[in-house]
Design a protein around this motif. Sequence first.
Motif, PDB file in Angstrom:
ATOM      1  N   ASN A  43     -82.567 -25.231  74.798  1.00 23.56           N
ATOM      2  CA  ASN A  43     -82.060 -24.190  73.684  1.00 23.56           C
ATOM      3  C   ASN A  43     -81.273 -25.058  72.560  1.00 23.56           C
ATOM      4  O   ASN A  43     -81.241 -24.404  71.364  1.00 23.56           O
ATOM      5  N   GLU A  47     -82.359 -23.930  69.107  1.00 19.88           N
ATOM      6  CA  GLU A  47     -81.304 -23.271  68.042  1.00 19.88           C
ATOM      7  C   GLU A  47     -81.010 -24.152  66.956  1.00 19.88           C
ATOM      8  O   GLU A  47     -80.730 -23.824  65.925  1.00 19.88           O
ATOM      9  N   VAL A 240     -87.688 -20.475  78.226  1.00 22.55           N
ATOM     10  CA  VAL A 240     -86.899 -20.436  77.097  1.00 22.55           C
ATOM     11  C   VAL A 240     -87.652 -19.645  76.167  1.00 22.55           C
ATOM     12  O   VAL A 240     -87.330 -18.645  75.376  1.00 22.55           O
ATOM     13  N   GLU A 246     -81.566 -17.789  78.088  1.00 25.28           N
ATOM     14  CA  GLU A 246     -80.192 -18.247  77.339  1.00 25.28           C
ATOM     15  C   GLU A 246     -79.790 -19.425  78.089  1.00 25.28           C
ATOM     16  O   GLU A 246     -80.218 -19.645  79.280  1.00 25.28           O
ATOM     17  N   VAL A 247     -78.963 -20.160  77.495  1.00 20.29           N
ATOM     18  CA  VAL A 247     -78.505 -21.350  78.266  1.00 20.29           C
ATOM     19  C   VAL A 247     -77.827 -21.200  79.680  1.00 20.29           C
ATOM     20  O   VAL A 247     -78.238 -21.800  80.731  1.00 20.29           O
TER      21      VAL A 247
END
Length: 411
Positions: A43, A47, A240, A246-247
């Motif tokens: 992530n 991101e 992912v 998500e985390v």
Amino acid sequence: MFRQVSLSDIDQLPRWRQPVVLLFLMALAMPMAFNAWSALLNNFVIEMAQFDGRDIGLLHTVREIPGFLAIGVIFIILFVREQVLAVVSLLLLGVATAMTAWFPSMGGILMITLLSSIGFHYYETVNQSLQLQWLSKERAPQVLGWLLSAGSIATLVVYLAIERLWKPFDLSYDIVYMTAGGASVLLTLVCLFAFPQFEAPTPQVKKLILRKRYWLYYALQFMAGARRQIFVVFAGFMMVEKFGFEVHEITRLYLINLMINIVAAPLLGKLVSKFGERRTLIVEYAGLAIVFAAYGGVYWFGWGVMVAAFLYVVDHIFFAMALALKTYFQKIADPADIAPTAAVAFTINHIAAVCLPVPLGILWVLSPGAVFTLAAGMALISLSLALMIPRHPVPGNETIFALWRGAAPAE
């Protein structure tokens, strides 16, 4: 600076200062840092630095370079005791983990990854050597299982904290990395100052050695590195990239794995003691071949997220059985060869780990399913090698071929 105590004299020490306790504390400290780093990694890089498959392949190639250079441990222990090197390497891992989020760019991530990887790989190399020197052959499978379980408990605490607190408290990558890395550093300082220096009964050979009679162990290590790299780099990345985890969601998946491993790892140690390394590794590699082929099916046949998540959990269980490879080597090794062979084997393990991520990252962009199909083939090669392990490995009986040439003396 530190008191030296022979392993034959450890009964004079309080139980909390004995070698097994030190092994357990280090088994707790390492996953606090490393698994916090790995839980957020996919992530974080997607991101913060917009990584794609080629970028993640490059990152993991850089991460594996220190593993490939683990052979340097042989030269470092000429000047530094193995126990000290293990603890200092852990400190480097903890500090680098704490600083990870300070460098949210390609260059920064590669630099901090290299530093943390030096700490991780040099610790793992020396730690494996210390385990096999400090544990008796009779106790080793069971204690190694308990050490795996202890590491799983530490990782469980990290994952639970991330999964439960990430969204409610709007945690940042910086806060999590600094907390996990800092906790690892504090525990490592206890390992450094609370324990004497333990003297193993057999002095270790401090030069590069390659024994012909260890060839099967070297081959199994090479294939283990290739298979592991595909799992570490691409299985989590798949969750992912393909399914948008998500985390807190990917961490929840890790939590399931950890809870299973806490219970299963000590049982796996008992299974190795009861059924032997040959049978254990055959089951592991056959199972991994099926799992990797099924990962390919997620892409080839469009199987959904539940299938992928189930495979991810099963994958972890099979990988935990790899402790049998350690005990196989312990049974065939000359006691003086443990430290140098651990370094050589770690380097061999990482040859594929350094070479594979970039080309596989390119292949991933073209066909993710093909990457997992390749991994299934690697597992089948490992299975064929495991069939060469004798039921009762000892020096002079390292492979089944020893039966054909007679019990040759150890080199």
